[in-house]
Write an enzyme that holds these catalytic residues in place. Structure first.
Site, PDB file in Angstrom:
ATOM      1  CG  HIS A   1      -5.340  -2.863   0.486  1.00  0.00           C
ATOM      2  ND1 HIS A   1      -5.087  -2.111  -0.682  1.00  0.00           N
ATOM      3  CD2 HIS A   1      -4.778  -2.327   1.317  1.00  0.00           C
ATOM      4  CE1 HIS A   1      -4.092  -1.149  -0.576  1.00  0.00           C
ATOM      5  NE2 HIS A   1      -4.083  -1.103   0.677  1.00  0.00           N
TER       6      HIS A   1
ATOM      7  CB  SER B   1      -1.119  -0.070   1.215  1.00  0.00           C
ATOM      8  OG  SER B   1      -1.905   0.774   0.885  1.00  0.00           O
TER       9      SER B   1
ATOM     10  CG  ASP C   1      -5.901  -3.184  -3.818  1.00  0.00           C
ATOM     11  OD1 ASP C   1      -6.668  -2.419  -3.067  1.00  0.00           O
ATOM     12  OD2 ASP C   1      -4.775  -3.425  -3.408  1.00  0.00           O
TER      13      ASP C   1
END
Length: 514
Positions: free
Chosen positions: A483, A227, A453
């Site tokens: 995610h 991320s 995602d």
């Protein structure tokens, strides 16, 4: 109002725990000297601090051994490296395989920005057991986070009010209230954290990582970023291309987007995840308890949120489930397909007038523990984003953009649009419209994108590949939900990533896992 949809691993780590229950500051002393030559004093890890999320000390490692923690000294101001220092909290698990096979340290950043790596790595430790055969697994609290000179803003009771506010104002009075509340929060950050705020940018954290590489004794930085950790990894590669070892970027932030474009992309991403959730629920052989068709599921959720704006329902006493808290909780459950069952149960419960599960989901996103203590994930998230991002959006500007955001997501559009005012009146200027990750001369970097995602839409992976520069990145696609890709436990993804990190074997260009 902050955009908590940017928060990642620290929130995911605590969600299952919460639901199962329901169903170093700045120091002026050390100056000068060669910080790269410092020796770390590794000891058994204490329980996480409140800023790290509280809880118990990490459990022993499978097969014996324990997690070890240390504090690394780093310059407060990298523009004055011989000036005041801060402590950067580190955690490691020593490599489990023979010393002759050890490659070095593998440094993790799990995202946020604002997530504590010291509390997150042990929670995910078993997922990386294969990598520990040849690496010491290492993570850290980036500056401004957890034990690393944490940014502090408001008290726990003030944060309860902050997260209950109406984050999607519908009239002038509500817009004024939102902006005033944002100013109040930002002023508290300046009052309580004035010294650290100018020094929490991603470029500062990247310089800390290069110091960490040297202190750990590694010639190259081997890295696993997830991320926001992909942005940090890209910035590191830009600043230190010759020091990049084997690096993996998973759940990739689009480095070409400004904050508005990023928020708009998230609106589309979370809407896609919601669509997929509704399709999944209604396609099963058993009846979906929250709607007869995918559109019916989404219509009922929209009605719930509209009703909550007018009249909240009981949540976790004495707090009530507001429209904002419910939106936040729904978004949290869309980060992982593993949480879809909680979302279904939480919606069923809310339709019956009980908001407890959705509030628990919202609490986990916001870093609130069962005892009412907040980690500093939100404060750090805002501080780092505002240090990185140059644009400052006005109320009038957001109002003009609302139709575009609503078109991207009828459910999340307003919320994400209004989140753009978080840095309004922030006391520190932002660095740039978007990060520079160009890294000519870097070793190959494996970039992993997930087509489903919600928080870092798939298109960002290709943008990262292009921005890193020709011949630097190798792209791997995962056709999945949630995610990130590696933590999905997909065998194809994990085999490809492990082969690269353990043996240096790059997957073939265009490899797709499904």
């Amino acid at each position: 109002m902050a955009n908590p949809f940017r928060l990642r691993a620290a929130a995911l780590t605590t969600t299952a725990v919460l639901l199962s229950a329901a169903l170093a500051g700045c120091g002026d002393g050390a100056k000068g000297g060669d910080l790269a030559a410092q020796q770390l004093d590794w000891k058994d890890c204490p329980a996480p601090s409140e800023a790290e999320g509280s809880g118990s000390a990490p459990s022993p490692l499978p097969g014996g051994g324990s997690w070890q923690c240390a504090t690394m000294k780093a310059p407060l101001d990298w523009g004055n490296p011989k000036g005041d220092t801060i402590g950067i909290a580190l955690i490691r698990a020593r490599a489990s395989g023979p010393a002759s096979k050890r490659i070095g340290s593998l440094v993790f950043n799990f995202g946020g920005p604002g997530g504590s790596g010291v509390s997150t790595l042990p929670a995910f430790g078993e997922d990386y057991a294969a990598l520990r055969t040849r690496y010491d697994l290492v993570s850290f609290d980036p500056r401004g986070v957890g034990r690393s000179a944490p940014v502090t803003c408001e008290s726990d009771s003030q944060l309860d009010v902050y997260f209950q506010q109406d984050a999607t104002p519908d009239n002038g009075a509500e817009r004024t209230q939102l902006l005033n509340r944002t100013k109040q929060f930002n002023a508290a950050c300046e009052k309580n954290s004035k010294k650290i705020l100018p020094h929490v940018a991603t470029t500062d954290a990247a310089r800390d990582m290069d110091l960490m590489r040297q202190v750990l004794g590694d010639a190259k930085l081997h890295y696993f970023g997830i991320s926001y950790g992909t942005q940090l990894g890209g910035v590191y590669a830009h600043l230190f291309p010759k020091n990049v070892g084997r690096a993996v970027l998973d759940a990739v932030v689009d480095p070409t987007q400004d904050p508005e474009q990023s928020s708009l992309g998230q609106a589309r991403g979370f809407q896609l995840a919601l669509d997929n959730f509704a399709d999944d629920c209604t396609s099963k052989s058993t009846e979906c308890p929250i709607g007869a068709t995918p559109q019916d599921v989404k219509n009922r959720i929209a009605k719930l949120l509209n009703d909550l704006e007018k009249k909240p329902i009981p949540g976790i006493a004495p707090r009530q489930l507001t429209q904002t808290a419910a939106t936040n909780g729904i978004a949290q459950s869309l980060y992982s397909k593993d949480f879809w069952e909680y979302l279904t149960e939480g919606l069923e419960q809310a339709y019956a007038g009980d908001g407890k599960i959705l509030m628990l989901l919202s609490d986990s996103m916001n870093g609130r523990s069962e005892n009412g203590e907040y980690s500093n994930i939100t404060a750090a998230n805002i501080a780092i984003n505002c240090a990185d991002e140059k644009p400052r959006y006005t109320v009038d500007y957001v109002q003009r953009k609302l139709p575009e955001f609503r078109a991207a997501s009828p459910l999340f559009g307003d919320y994400l649009a209004w989140g753009m005012v978080s840095c309004t009146n922030w006391p520190v200027a932002g660095a740039a419209d978007h990060p520079d990750v160009s890294a000519p001369g870097s070793a190959p970097i494996l970039v992993v994108g997930n087509t489903g995602d919600p928080a870092t839409p798939y298109e960002g992976a290709k943008k990262m590949v292009d921005a890193l520069g020709k011949g630097v990145a190798v792209e791997l696609t995962y056709k999945g939900q949630g995610h990130g890709a590696y933590d999905s436990k997909d065998r194809c993804v994990q085999s490809a990533v492990n082969a690269y990190l353990l043996d240096g074997q790059e997957p073939k260009a265009g490899t797709v896992c499904s």
